[in-house]
Design a protein around this motif. Sequence first.
Motif, PDB file in Angstrom:
ATOM      1  N   PRO A  75       0.954  -1.294   0.002  1.00 23.58           N
ATOM      2  CA  PRO A  75      -0.034   0.150  -0.003  1.00 23.58           C
ATOM      3  C   PRO A  75       0.828   1.239  -0.014  1.00 23.58           C
ATOM      4  O   PRO A  75       1.961   1.249   0.770  1.00 23.58           O
ATOM      5  N   GLY A  76       0.544   2.362  -0.813  1.00 27.66           N
ATOM      6  CA  GLY A  76       1.341   3.508  -0.850  1.00 27.66           C
ATOM      7  C   GLY A  76       1.338   4.385   0.507  1.00 27.66           C
ATOM      8  O   GLY A  76       2.651   4.885   0.815  1.00 27.66           O
ATOM      9  N   ASP A  77       0.418   4.198   1.170  1.00 28.95           N
ATOM     10  CA  ASP A  77       0.546   4.934   2.577  1.00 28.95           C
ATOM     11  C   ASP A  77       1.491   4.121   3.484  1.00 28.95           C
ATOM     12  O   ASP A  77       1.756   4.954   4.593  1.00 28.95           O
ATOM     13  N   VAL A  78       1.820   2.970   3.315  1.00 25.62           N
ATOM     14  CA  VAL A  78       2.651   2.321   3.949  1.00 25.62           C
ATOM     15  C   VAL A  78       4.127   2.383   3.281  1.00 25.62           C
ATOM     16  O   VAL A  78       5.038   2.714   4.209  1.00 25.62           O
ATOM     17  N   ALA A  79       4.153   2.256   2.094  1.00 25.20           N
ATOM     18  CA  ALA A  79       5.807   2.215   1.581  1.00 25.20           C
ATOM     19  C   ALA A  79       6.090   3.085   0.622  1.00 25.20           C
ATOM     20  O   ALA A  79       7.404   3.252   0.605  1.00 25.20           O
ATOM     21  N   PHE A  80       5.455   4.257   0.297  1.00 26.37           N
ATOM     22  CA  PHE A  80       6.082   5.306  -0.384  1.00 26.37           C
ATOM     23  C   PHE A  80       6.932   6.160   0.308  1.00 26.37           C
ATOM     24  O   PHE A  80       6.773   6.274   1.837  1.00 26.37           O
ATOM     25  N   ASP A  81       7.944   6.527  -0.240  1.00 23.30           N
ATOM     26  CA  ASP A  81       9.016   7.273   0.462  1.00 23.30           C
ATOM     27  C   ASP A  81       9.768   6.744   1.655  1.00 23.30           C
ATOM     28  O   ASP A  81      10.133   7.212   2.353  1.00 23.30           O
ATOM     29  N   THR A  82       9.942   5.377   1.316  1.00 22.33           N
ATOM     30  CA  THR A  82      10.828   4.534   2.335  1.00 22.33           C
ATOM     31  C   THR A  82      11.714   3.709   1.684  1.00 22.33           C
ATOM     32  O   THR A  82      11.845   3.783   0.260  1.00 22.33           O
ATOM     33  N   GLU A 100       9.879  -2.276  10.830  1.00 25.99           N
ATOM     34  CA  GLU A 100      10.723  -0.957  11.267  1.00 25.99           C
ATOM     35  C   GLU A 100       9.709   0.150  11.125  1.00 25.99           C
ATOM     36  O   GLU A 100       9.605   1.079  11.953  1.00 25.99           O
ATOM     37  N   LEU A 101       8.669   0.143  10.054  1.00 30.49           N
ATOM     38  CA  LEU A 101       7.763   1.133   9.783  1.00 30.49           C
ATOM     39  C   LEU A 101       6.568   1.032  10.567  1.00 30.49           C
ATOM     40  O   LEU A 101       5.632   1.525  10.821  1.00 30.49           O
ATOM     41  N   GLY A 102       6.466  -0.145  11.802  1.00 28.38           N
ATOM     42  CA  GLY A 102       5.292  -0.518  12.523  1.00 28.38           C
ATOM     43  C   GLY A 102       4.421  -1.362  11.962  1.00 28.38           C
ATOM     44  O   GLY A 102       3.340  -1.436  12.386  1.00 28.38           O
ATOM     45  N   TYR A 103       4.789  -1.974  10.839  1.00 31.30           N
ATOM     46  CA  TYR A 103       3.971  -2.954  10.210  1.00 31.30           C
ATOM     47  C   TYR A 103       4.480  -4.376  10.184  1.00 31.30           C
ATOM     48  O   TYR A 103       4.551  -5.123   9.235  1.00 31.30           O
ATOM     49  N   GLN A 104       4.737  -4.814  11.243  1.00 32.00           N
ATOM     50  CA  GLN A 104       5.445  -6.154  11.378  1.00 32.00           C
ATOM     51  C   GLN A 104       4.363  -7.244  11.049  1.00 32.00           C
ATOM     52  O   GLN A 104       3.274  -7.301  11.263  1.00 32.00           O
ATOM     53  N   THR A 142      -0.375  -7.944   9.232  1.00 31.94           N
ATOM     54  CA  THR A 142       0.074  -7.624  10.664  1.00 31.94           C
ATOM     55  C   THR A 142      -0.975  -8.132  11.880  1.00 31.94           C
ATOM     56  O   THR A 142      -1.836  -8.813  11.371  1.00 31.94           O
ATOM     57  N   GLU A 143      -0.636  -8.045  12.987  1.00 32.41           N
ATOM     58  CA  GLU A 143      -1.447  -8.308  13.994  1.00 32.41           C
ATOM     59  C   GLU A 143      -2.769  -8.137  13.926  1.00 32.41           C
ATOM     60  O   GLU A 143      -3.564  -8.732  14.559  1.00 32.41           O
ATOM     61  N   SER A 144      -3.058  -6.856  13.357  1.00 35.22           N
ATOM     62  CA  SER A 144      -4.295  -6.252  13.406  1.00 35.22           C
ATOM     63  C   SER A 144      -5.145  -6.959  12.063  1.00 35.22           C
ATOM     64  O   SER A 144      -6.525  -6.745  11.844  1.00 35.22           O
ATOM     65  N   GLY A 145      -4.516  -7.668  11.434  1.00 27.47           N
ATOM     66  CA  GLY A 145      -5.118  -8.260  10.253  1.00 27.47           C
ATOM     67  C   GLY A 145      -4.819  -7.263   8.766  1.00 27.47           C
ATOM     68  O   GLY A 145      -5.422  -7.692   8.009  1.00 27.47           O
ATOM     69  N   LYS A 146      -4.152  -6.378   9.115  1.00 25.49           N
ATOM     70  CA  LYS A 146      -3.951  -5.523   7.793  1.00 25.49           C
ATOM     71  C   LYS A 146      -2.838  -6.260   6.835  1.00 25.49           C
ATOM     72  O   LYS A 146      -1.765  -6.563   7.248  1.00 25.49           O
ATOM     73  N   ALA A 147      -3.372  -6.285   5.460  1.00 24.87           N
ATOM     74  CA  ALA A 147      -2.401  -6.780   4.543  1.00 24.87           C
ATOM     75  C   ALA A 147      -1.638  -5.600   4.165  1.00 24.87           C
ATOM     76  O   ALA A 147      -1.864  -4.711   3.753  1.00 24.87           O
ATOM     77  N   VAL A 148      -0.293  -6.080   4.394  1.00 29.83           N
ATOM     78  CA  VAL A 148       0.851  -4.955   4.111  1.00 29.83           C
ATOM     79  C   VAL A 148       1.685  -5.114   2.985  1.00 29.83           C
ATOM     80  O   VAL A 148       2.493  -4.665   2.091  1.00 29.83           O
ATOM     81  N   GLU A 149       1.399  -6.549   2.516  1.00 32.12           N
ATOM     82  CA  GLU A 149       2.104  -6.940   1.381  1.00 32.12           C
ATOM     83  C   GLU A 149       1.475  -7.956   0.571  1.00 32.12           C
ATOM     84  O   GLU A 149       0.995  -8.958   1.160  1.00 32.12           O
ATOM     85  N   VAL A 150       1.381  -8.061  -0.901  1.00 34.44           N
ATOM     86  CA  VAL A 150       0.890  -9.261  -1.622  1.00 34.44           C
ATOM     87  C   VAL A 150       2.003  -9.253  -2.597  1.00 34.44           C
ATOM     88  O   VAL A 150       2.319  -8.356  -3.396  1.00 34.44           O
ATOM     89  N   CYS A 151       2.490 -10.413  -2.558  1.00 37.36           N
ATOM     90  CA  CYS A 151       3.647 -10.991  -3.697  1.00 37.36           C
ATOM     91  C   CYS A 151       2.989 -12.326  -4.399  1.00 37.36           C
ATOM     92  O   CYS A 151       2.483 -13.157  -3.823  1.00 37.36           O
TER      93      CYS A 151
END
Length: 173
Positions: A75-82, A100-104, A142-151
């Motif tokens: 997601p852009g809100d997680v990964a852009f400019d990192t 490190e960004l808080g999205y383990q 993540t622990e909250s169930g948010k998908a932060v990567e799809v490969c």
Amino acid sequence: MAFFFGLATGARGAFAAEIARLGVTSSASTVISRERPPERVAQILGIHHAAKSLVRARVMRTDATVVQVATSYFPGDVAFDTQLEQQDTGDGGSKSRLAELGYQQTRIRESVDVRPPSKEEAEALGVSADRLVYEITHVGLTESGKAVEVCVHVMPITLWSLSYEWPIDQPAV
């Protein structure tokens, strides 16, 4: 070749760790972009179908042989400019950067399909279009169930053996 998602010390990601474990030399070329993901990926990531995501498209080799193509969407809100937008994501790869960004990522979900490759995939993998490939859709949660990567991994079935292991919840006694 077995597909295993373990990270060795100093590895740049799961693929490099597994290939090193097998005693083979790996390399990958990566194209990084910001673009709209396929609709099903946008749905998994919980983003609008027209929203852009960070895309890391990789062609992965062992020695000189292309063994898989893998495209990761964040997601852009997680990964852009990192650091995820850099060629070298550092030790531990994208999973470490996300943590490190808080999205383990605390869970993964995978689905495996067998299908013919697209024309582009067949060319990249050096196989004929009538050969079959595995398509593994790997979702990092993540622990909250948010998908932060799809490969989406695409690999010839003639080169890979899939092997998974996970703990079994023990029944209460």
